[in-house]
Write a protein that holds these residues in place. Structure first.
Motif, PDB file in Angstrom:
ATOM      1  N   GLY A 260       3.922  45.090  19.941  1.00  0.00           N
ATOM      2  CA  GLY A 260       3.591  45.411  21.311  1.00  0.00           C
ATOM      3  C   GLY A 260       2.119  45.348  21.648  1.00  0.00           C
ATOM      4  O   GLY A 260       1.288  44.909  20.855  1.00  0.00           O
TER       5      GLY A 260
ATOM      6  N   PRO B 199       3.379  42.241  25.511  1.00  0.00           N
ATOM      7  CA  PRO B 199       4.306  43.270  25.036  1.00  0.00           C
ATOM      8  C   PRO B 199       5.265  42.786  23.957  1.00  0.00           C
ATOM      9  O   PRO B 199       5.913  43.588  23.302  1.00  0.00           O
TER      10      PRO B 199
ATOM     11  N   GLN C  88       5.699  49.939  28.052  1.00  0.00           N
ATOM     12  CA  GLN C  88       4.646  50.103  27.049  1.00  0.00           C
ATOM     13  C   GLN C  88       3.399  50.745  27.645  1.00  0.00           C
ATOM     14  O   GLN C  88       2.730  51.558  26.994  1.00  0.00           O
TER      15      GLN C  88
END
Length: 317
Positions: free
Chosen positions: A81, A70, A116
């Motif tokens: 990311g 991430p 995420q």
């Protein structure tokens, strides 16, 4: 649908749960799921088949390395990311479709793995153009991988074959019929002022790659401590001068043939220490690719010539 307890035991289940709730980026071990496995379990938990989930994770590995990272930041590019969303677009700008905005809704860090993954699902389930319907209709790993690549990643240099290979590896490791995954040690050492050795030297090369002036001599002194704190501050990390998982995962780049610079020198020094004859010149050419592939085969990693977190974690100790 299989359960994590059948494969990892209670300690692994607790580690995965902590990662899912807190966005912890945990180094893989015998008792803790890697980020690849956490992501695979996440998408299976959303109702996707194992093949469809593996297709997504194979793409994320191509984008941010393995385990998926991430903190991944594309060198000289906009990608950020696990999915390499673009700065100036889906990372921080697009209206009601950007990671920074989405994480802020729940007060989470934009670098949290759980945030995420949630944002990935938010995009898939909110915007039809990202291909969830086609993904759900896919029945093979290759089709699922290609759908996610074309409709969600919308990539430039796609490396389709490699994405599918990663996806098949994920399915073999974590699917119902898998055997669990490699037992290769891929954890990273915790470094701080007073540490010394090859791992410190590699850290210093990575700090140099980030633009900080340190000597790659293998001794963690005041200059390295200052450089680490500067890096942590600039990247939204806890500023404590201690290099643990979060700092490692932020600073470790994904390297492959064609990469150049101080980080490549650090990799080459690690490979020399591992017994490979290489010129430490900062150029990731055919000789370095051959050494990486040989090393990956030797220690039981995916043999792809790409140096992501698993290969770094195996080399750096």
């Amino acid at each position: 649908m299989r359960t994590s307890t059948t494969r990892r035991g209670l300690a692994g289940l607790l580690a995965a749960a902590a990662a899912a709730v807190l966005g912890v980026v945990a180094a893989p071990s015998a008792l803790a799921a890697s980020n690849d496995e956490i992501a695979f379990d996440y998408f299976v938990g959303k109702g996707l088949t194992e093949r469809q989930s593996a297709g997504i994770v194979g793409n994320l590995i191509q984008e941010s390395g393995s385990p998926i990272n991430p903190y991944a930041n594309q060198p000289s590019g906009p990608g950020m990311g696990i999915a390499q969303w673009s700065e100036g677009g889906r990372w921080d700008t697009d209206s009601r479709d950007n990671m920074v905005w989405y994480a802020g809704l729940s007060g989470r860090s934009r670098y949290a793995l759980a945030a995420q993954l949630d944002f990935t699902w938010y995009e898939l389930s909110t915007f039809s153009g990202y291909g969830l319907a086609d993904l759900r209709a896919s029945t093979s790993v290759s089709t699922a991988t290609t759908v996610f690549m074309q409709k969600f990643e919308r990539c430039g240099t796609c490396a389709t074959t490699q994405r599918i290979a990663y996806a098949n590896d994920v399915l073999a490791k974590y699917g119902t019929g898998g055997t669990g995954g490699s037992t290769t040690e891929t954890s990273l050492p915790v470094l701080r002022s007073g540490s010394s050795g090859a791992a410190v030297r590699t850290l210093q090369y990575l700090l140099r790659a980030s633009g900080r002036s340190v000597t790659a001599a293998g001794s963690f002194g005041p200059a390295t401590d200052s450089a680490v704190r500067s890096y942590q501050s600039a990247h939204g990390l806890t500023v404590d001068g201690v290099v643990g998982n979060n700092t490692w995962y932020s600073i470790l780049p994904v390297l492959r043939e064609g990469s150049t610079g101080e980080a490549v020198k650090g990799l080459q020094r690690e490979l020399v220490d591992a017994g490979y004859s290489l010129t430490v010149d900062g150029s990731f050419g055919p000789a370095t690719t051959s050494a990486v592939r040989s090393y990956q085969s030797k220690v039981g990693l995916v043999v792809d010539g790409v140096v992501g977190n698993n290969t770094w974690g195996s080399l750096v100790d």
